[in-house]
Write an enzyme that holds these catalytic residues in place. Structure first.
Site, PDB file in Angstrom:
ATOM      1  CG  ASP A 120      -1.821   1.232   1.041  1.00  0.00           C
ATOM      2  OD1 ASP A 120      -2.949   1.073   0.426  1.00  0.00           O
ATOM      3  OD2 ASP A 120      -1.535   2.331   1.936  1.00  0.00           O
TER       4      ASP A 120
ATOM      5  CD  GLU B 164      -2.386   5.680   2.056  1.00  0.00           C
ATOM      6  OE1 GLU B 164      -2.946   6.798   1.734  1.00  0.00           O
ATOM      7  OE2 GLU B 164      -2.782   4.835   2.356  1.00  0.00           O
TER       8      GLU B 164
ATOM      9  CG  HIS C  17      -7.055   7.048   4.341  1.00  0.00           C
ATOM     10  ND1 HIS C  17      -7.386   6.364   3.151  1.00  0.00           N
ATOM     11  CD2 HIS C  17      -8.346   7.493   4.711  1.00  0.00           C
ATOM     12  CE1 HIS C  17      -8.745   6.236   2.676  1.00  0.00           C
ATOM     13  NE2 HIS C  17      -9.354   7.179   4.057  1.00  0.00           N
TER      14      HIS C  17
ATOM     15  CG  ASP D 111      -5.335   1.619   4.332  1.00  0.00           C
ATOM     16  OD1 ASP D 111      -5.870   1.712   5.360  1.00  0.00           O
ATOM     17  OD2 ASP D 111      -5.373   2.720   3.583  1.00  0.00           O
TER      18      ASP D 111
END
Length: 213
Positions: free
Chosen positions: A24, A26, A182, A187
């Site tokens: 993941d 961000e 987030h 996540d």
């Protein structure tokens, strides 16, 4: 007598030699070529001798925006990340990827796999940012397959009738805290929980590898 003759399942046999690694990111926006990676996490999964998949551990990094990177304020508002917070302990993008890839390669060796395959929720997004960063940092040894990946949004649509991560987790009975969402590490771990649940349910339904006598 081999492991398989004794009925022992190996993760290298389950995915054609690939090691699934849940990623993941961000980011500072949606454009992988121009927007910054602000966090990246990789959750490793392991398979027990009965063929049951579960979360092993997570590698995660706060990342300094690369020089000239674009960061949209709307993205920061969405994630709640302050890229310039003094206690963020962020590292350069090249260092984050080098450490993450080192951990993934070690896991590939230990699990007897040939290479890693990226698993992500809307995997095309995460793969795009990882591949753009690999090119930017001129990394020669990328442990991931260059264009194939597993997408848990698609798999969740099949398994649960949901494509949003939080809703798919709810349908699967996996706790999901929207206040923690987030964060790349959070996540990635929830996506890994989801991936493991789907794979394990498929096995339980008789969809992979009959039991050995």
């Amino acid at each position: 007598m081999s492991d398989m003759d004794q009925g022992m399942h190996r993760i290298s046999d389950r995915f054609r030699g690939f090691l699934p690694v849940i990623i993941d990111v961000e980011t500072g926006g949606f454009n992988a070529s121009t927007d910054a990676i602000l966090e990246i996490a990789a959750t490793l999964v392991r398979m027990d001798e009965d063929g049951v998949l579960s979360v092993h551990r997570t590698l995660d990094f706060h990342v300094k925006p690369f020089e000239g990177a674009n960061i949209e304020q709307s993205a920061l508002d969405f994630t709640g990340i302050d890229p310039w917070h003094p206690f963020r302990e962020a590292v350069d993008e090249s260092d984050a990827l080098a450490d993450l890839f080192r951990g993934v390669r070690k896991e590939i060796r230990e699990q007897g796999c040939s290479r890693a395959i990226l698993v992500g929720h809307n995997a095309h997004f995460d793969a795009g940012f990882v591949n753009a960063a690999v090119e930017r940092c001129e990394i020669k040894r990328n442990p991931f397959h260059p264009f194939s990946f597993f997408d848990t949004a698609t798999l969740s649509g099949l398994a649960y009738g949901q494509t949003v991560l939080a809703k798919a987790c709810a349908e699967a009975g996996i706790a999901f805290d929207n206040n923690e969402a987030h964060s790349a590490a959070y996540d990635a771990e929830r996506t890994a929980d989801l991936f493991c649940d789907i794979v394990n349910r498929w096995k339980e339904s008789g969809g992979w590898m009959p039991s050995f006598g």
